[in-house]
Design a protein around this motif. Structure first.
Motif, PDB file in Angstrom:
ATOM      1  N   GLY A  56       0.684  -1.233   0.155  1.00  0.00           N
ATOM      2  CA  GLY A  56       0.066   0.026  -0.015  1.00  0.00           C
ATOM      3  C   GLY A  56       0.833   1.272   0.163  1.00  0.00           C
ATOM      4  O   GLY A  56       0.222   2.289  -0.088  1.00  0.00           O
ATOM      5  N   TRP A  57       2.277   1.109   0.011  1.00  0.00           N
ATOM      6  CA  TRP A  57       2.962   2.324  -0.117  1.00  0.00           C
ATOM      7  C   TRP A  57       2.894   2.959  -1.523  1.00  0.00           C
ATOM      8  O   TRP A  57       2.828   2.289  -2.476  1.00  0.00           O
ATOM      9  N   ASP A  58       2.665   4.292  -1.350  1.00  0.00           N
ATOM     10  CA  ASP A  58       2.712   4.959  -2.795  1.00  0.00           C
ATOM     11  C   ASP A  58       4.301   4.864  -3.398  1.00  0.00           C
ATOM     12  O   ASP A  58       5.051   5.061  -2.611  1.00  0.00           O
ATOM     13  N   GLU A 159       6.982   2.635  11.721  1.00  0.00           N
ATOM     14  CA  GLU A 159       5.671   3.472  11.252  1.00  0.00           C
ATOM     15  C   GLU A 159       5.680   4.485  11.083  1.00  0.00           C
ATOM     16  O   GLU A 159       6.972   5.369  11.480  1.00  0.00           O
ATOM     17  N   GLN A 167      -0.057   6.548   9.203  1.00  0.00           N
ATOM     18  CA  GLN A 167      -0.284   6.618   7.864  1.00  0.00           C
ATOM     19  C   GLN A 167       0.237   5.134   7.164  1.00  0.00           C
ATOM     20  O   GLN A 167      -0.379   4.779   6.533  1.00  0.00           O
ATOM     21  N   PHE A 168       1.221   4.376   7.914  1.00  0.00           N
ATOM     22  CA  PHE A 168       1.530   3.196   7.386  1.00  0.00           C
ATOM     23  C   PHE A 168       2.580   2.701   8.436  1.00  0.00           C
ATOM     24  O   PHE A 168       3.047   3.256   9.041  1.00  0.00           O
ATOM     25  N   GLY A 173       0.382  -2.225   7.360  1.00  0.00           N
ATOM     26  CA  GLY A 173       0.069  -1.589   5.726  1.00  0.00           C
ATOM     27  C   GLY A 173      -0.356  -0.210   6.075  1.00  0.00           C
ATOM     28  O   GLY A 173      -0.196   0.398   6.966  1.00  0.00           O
ATOM     29  N   LYS A 174      -1.119   0.301   5.085  1.00  0.00           N
ATOM     30  CA  LYS A 174      -1.562   1.616   4.951  1.00  0.00           C
ATOM     31  C   LYS A 174      -2.604   1.913   5.729  1.00  0.00           C
ATOM     32  O   LYS A 174      -3.573   0.900   5.819  1.00  0.00           O
ATOM     33  N   SER A 175      -2.963   3.183   6.311  1.00  0.00           N
ATOM     34  CA  SER A 175      -4.023   3.280   7.223  1.00  0.00           C
ATOM     35  C   SER A 175      -5.224   3.470   6.061  1.00  0.00           C
ATOM     36  O   SER A 175      -5.013   3.837   5.019  1.00  0.00           O
ATOM     37  N   ASP A 178      -6.534   8.953   5.454  1.00  0.00           N
ATOM     38  CA  ASP A 178      -5.519   9.667   4.542  1.00  0.00           C
ATOM     39  C   ASP A 178      -4.767  10.703   5.561  1.00  0.00           C
ATOM     40  O   ASP A 178      -5.337  11.932   5.307  1.00  0.00           O
TER      41      ASP A 178
END
Length: 189
Positions: A56-58, A159, A167-168, A173-175, A178
């Motif tokens: 899920g990280w951009d 984190e 956020q992550f 994983g991703k929250s 946003d």
């Protein structure tokens, strides 16, 4: 974690390379330019790896700025200087294969709360390190897409937080929310 701030900047950098190296390509000491054309150098320019993107990280590059707390009577000054420096980096451009780009965000390590934490039983005359100071600094940083980086006690997971919210992290994983405000980048919060 509060003890991270007591470690030297160089030791903190080595620790981050160990913990983050499997998740990101970390380029140390990357030079960029401010909007006024001044030379800046960020501690790490980071590219996410394919496996962290799947979590899920951009996929955009970002920066990491590292500090140590320094002297106990300069904790607030150190935290404010770090946030100011990170904001300048966030608004600067750095070289990539596609040209000069702004980082998607900048993370600071140790986190703001760690830099404001005093050793047990220590007091500094004229300084108040309450949750209001921490909250205000986190909110200011978050408005400029500057977040905090935290490592777990064993140094096996990390984190990221923006505006005080997760956020992550490498475990969950991703929250779902946003905290970077990507849905409404100019919305007032």
């Amino acid at each position: 974690m509060a003890k991270d701030a007591a470690i030297s900047e160089d030791t903190n950098k080595r620790l981050l390379v160990q913990v983050l190296g499997e998740h990101f390509l970390l380029r140390p000491e990357v030079e960029g330019r401010t909007t006024a054309g001044h030379l800046v150098r960020i501690d790490f320019w980071a590219y996410p790896s394919p496996h962290i993107i799947r979590l899920g990280w951009d996929p955009k590059p970002f920066g990491i700025e590292v500090k140590s707390a320094g002297l106990a009577n300069q904790l607030k000054k150190t935290a404010i200087a770090l946030i100011g420096q990170a904001i300048i980096y966030r608004l600067s451009t750095f070289p990539t294969r596609g040209g000069m780009v702004q980082p998607d965000f900048v993370l600071v390590y140790p986190g703001i709360g760690s830099l404001l934490a005093l050793p047990q039983g220590k007091m500094i005359r004229g300084e108040s390190f309450d949750d209001g100071v921490k909250y205000g600094l986190e909110r200011l940083a978050g408005r400029f897409r500057v977040g905090e980086l935290f490592l777990n006690e064993g140094g096996t997971a990390f984190e990221t937080r923006f505006n005080g919210g997760r956020q992550f992290d490498t475990i969950r994983g991703k929250s779902a929310s946003d905290p970077l405000g990507r849905e409404h980048p100019h919305a007032s919060r």
